[in-house]
Design an enzyme around this catalytic site. Structure first.
Site, PDB file in Angstrom:
ATOM      1  N   CYS A 109       0.788  -1.247   0.000  1.00 29.17           N
ATOM      2  CA  CYS A 109       0.000   0.000   0.000  1.00 29.17           C
ATOM      3  C   CYS A 109       0.818   1.295   0.000  1.00 29.17           C
ATOM      4  O   CYS A 109       0.716   2.088  -0.934  1.00 29.17           O
ATOM      5  CB  CYS A 109      -0.918   0.027   1.220  1.00 29.17           C
ATOM      6  SG  CYS A 109      -1.953  -1.430   1.411  1.00 29.17           S
ATOM      7  N   HIS A 153      -2.382   6.573   4.770  1.00 29.26           N
ATOM      8  CA  HIS A 153      -1.305   5.572   4.869  1.00 29.26           C
ATOM      9  C   HIS A 153       0.059   6.072   4.373  1.00 29.26           C
ATOM     10  O   HIS A 153       0.879   5.292   3.894  1.00 29.26           O
ATOM     11  CB  HIS A 153      -1.694   4.277   4.117  1.00 29.26           C
ATOM     12  CG  HIS A 153      -1.048   3.054   4.739  1.00 29.26           C
ATOM     13  ND1 HIS A 153      -1.254   1.772   4.261  1.00 29.26           N
ATOM     14  CD2 HIS A 153      -0.198   2.941   5.790  1.00 29.26           C
ATOM     15  CE1 HIS A 153      -0.558   0.926   4.987  1.00 29.26           C
ATOM     16  NE2 HIS A 153       0.094   1.617   5.922  1.00 29.26           N
TER      17      HIS A 153
HETATM   18 CA   LIG Z   1      -3.025  -2.111  -0.935  1.00 32.82          CA
END
Ligand SMILES: [Ca+2]
Length: 485
Positions: A86, A144
């Site tokens: 990610c 994130h």
């Molecule tokens: Ca991901």
């Protein structure tokens, strides 16, 4: 009133050529250029695999809304992200630079060690560029990329942020809280409510910015764990709960595209749909279609993702097999907004505007590198992809394989979700004939192996590797970055 204004505005746009001619004659071309800046929406799915949508061949899942977007736009069959996890994938998309170059090669966790880890303040994001071009900019959903001071969305060119710091989780008290800008506004939010909430916010935002260009970065949590669709979607697909979850994502993409059409925004809005990495096959299912490996691996199943780009009336339509990268979005969108591509740094992405407009053209990427964390694991040049030798110690925490014997090049069909982990010798694949990376042809083409090993050496010098620092590598601010503890 607003829709009247917009519809009137679109009548003007349809007479664009004549108007430009007229305005050139009266010397006010600047006004028309400002109006022509397109709205930009990036719909970023999470862990959605290459084979997870019906327009990419999924049999047990029906995704009519995303399929429709694909019909009205360009659907890419060879579109890569720059990491199979990610955070680095997101950092590369937003900056147009390899994760090793932009300083974000490892997924960020809510751990003490990562307290100063985030997208570096000196990095320039798509939002930074568009904000300077008078765009309204909003990030919704999963960030994130670090959430401490200096690393938040509003430190990186977004005027506002609505969403979660990272993945939804109840293990840490902050990770199920919805933030607006820098402050939590909803606590302990049930996971299933997020997708609808985000979509509502996105539609509101389009309404608020109907008369000026906007950039909306909407990073859905779907279909990352928890595989937890809303009740209304459970049992709706022919597949598993995972299929229901994909269908829920499709439903919300449909709400957005319908809202764009209803507001007459279609002709002035670029819609980009893509995933951040391949499916987490070993853990939660999903499909990488004909590809080998998935999330956490440097096989095509981790890096090739579904990608659709649409701009009604401006971009080509159909299926396109040009080899492109998510990093291309940075220079392309910069150029489409009329801004300068930064010259003080290397941008790894290429401006692909002409491919988007014509549907034709060759890949602008001569060589691309596949890093897993800080470990250079593969190099691709044209149709050739070379996997490089590596040990378990070389790998980031998510793909350690202690006590695993080096892979010897046989039974590639059986590696499935785990990918190639420990490798004693280079393996070569011809992706034109073998996109599933099933047949090692290194012995037949020693000259290609030699050439790609040289390319790997160049990458190591410039971007670094697990045991070396590159000449143009931004080094994260802590030791042993591949270890979680
Ligand atoms: Ca991901």
């Amino acid at each position: 009133m607003k829709s009247f204004v917009k519809s009137y505005y679109h009548q003007i746009l349809s007479l664009r050529v004549g108007m430009i001619f007229l305005l050139l004659n009266i010397g006010s071309v600047t006004t028309i250029q400002a109006q022509e800046k397109p709205n930009i929406i990036i719909l970023f799915a999470d862990d959605l695999g290459y084979g997870d949508l019906s327009c990419y061949g999924a049999q047990d899942v029906n995704t009519p809304n995303i399929d429709q977007l694909a019909k009205e736009g360009l659907r890419f069959t060879d579109f890569q992200v720059a990491s199979s996890v990610c955070s680095p994938s997101r950092a590369a998309l937003l900056t147009g630079r390899y994760p090793m170059r932009n300083g974000f090669p490892v997924a960020q966790g809510k751990i003490e060690k990562h307290k100063d880890y985030g997208l570096h303040p000196d990095e320039i994001t798509i939002a930074d560029v568009l904000l300077k071009e008078d765009y309204a900019t909003l990030a919704i959903g999963k960030w994130h990329l670090g959430f401490n001071e200096g690393h938040q969305p509003i430190d990186h060119g977004f005027q506002h942020f609505y969403g979660l710091q990272s993945n939804w989780h109840t293990k840490h008290p902050d990770l199920d809280d919805v933030y607006f800008d820098r402050k939590p506004v909803k606590e302990n939010v049930p996971f299933e409510t997020l997708i609808g909430d985000y979509t509502n916010k996105a539609i509101e935002y389009m309404e608020e910015n109907i008369e000026n260009p906007f950039f909306l970065y909407l990073a859905y949590h779907s279909v990352h764990s928890p595989i937890q669709p809303s009740k209304e979607f459970i049992g709706t697909s022919k597949g598993s709960l995972y299929g229901d979850y994909v269908q829920e994502l499709d439903y919300h993409v449909g709400r957005l595209t319908q809202a764009l059409a209803d507001k007459n925004l279609d002709e002035n809005t670029i819609v980009i749909f893509l995933s951040d990495n391949g499916p987490a096959l070993c853990h939660f299912g999903g499909s990488a279609g004909p590809l080998n490996g998935g999330k956490y691996t440097t096989m095509e199943g981790g890096f090739l993702i579904p990608a659709i780009i649409k701009w009604k009336g401006k971009f080509a339509t159909g299926v396109n097999d040009t080899f492109l990268s998510s990093m291309d979005l940075f220079p392309t969108l910069t150029s489409l907004a009329g801004a300068e591509i930064p010259k003080d740094r290397v941008i790894d992405g290429k401006n692909i505007t002409s491919i988007l407009k014509t549907g034709k053209g060759t890949s602008p990427h001569e060589v691309v590198y596949y890093y897993n964390g800080t470990n250079l694991q593969a190099v691709r040049k044209g149709k050739w992809k070379l996997h490089l030798p590596r040990t378990s110690e070389d790998q980031p925490f998510w793909s350690k394989a202690e006590n695993e014997k080096p892979f010897n090049g046989s039974n590639l069909k059986n590696i499935a979700c785990r990918g190639l982990l420990v490798l004693g010798r280079p393996l070569l694949f011809n992706l034109d004939q073998d996109m599933g990376e099933l047949t090692d042809v290194s012995k037949k083409h020693p000259e290609v192996v030699k050439e790609l090993l040289k390319e790997a050496e160049k990458a190591r010098k410039e971007l670094g590797d697990v045991n070396s620092i590159g000449t143009d590598q931004r080094v994260p601010p802590f030791e042993n970055i591949q270890e979680k503890i």
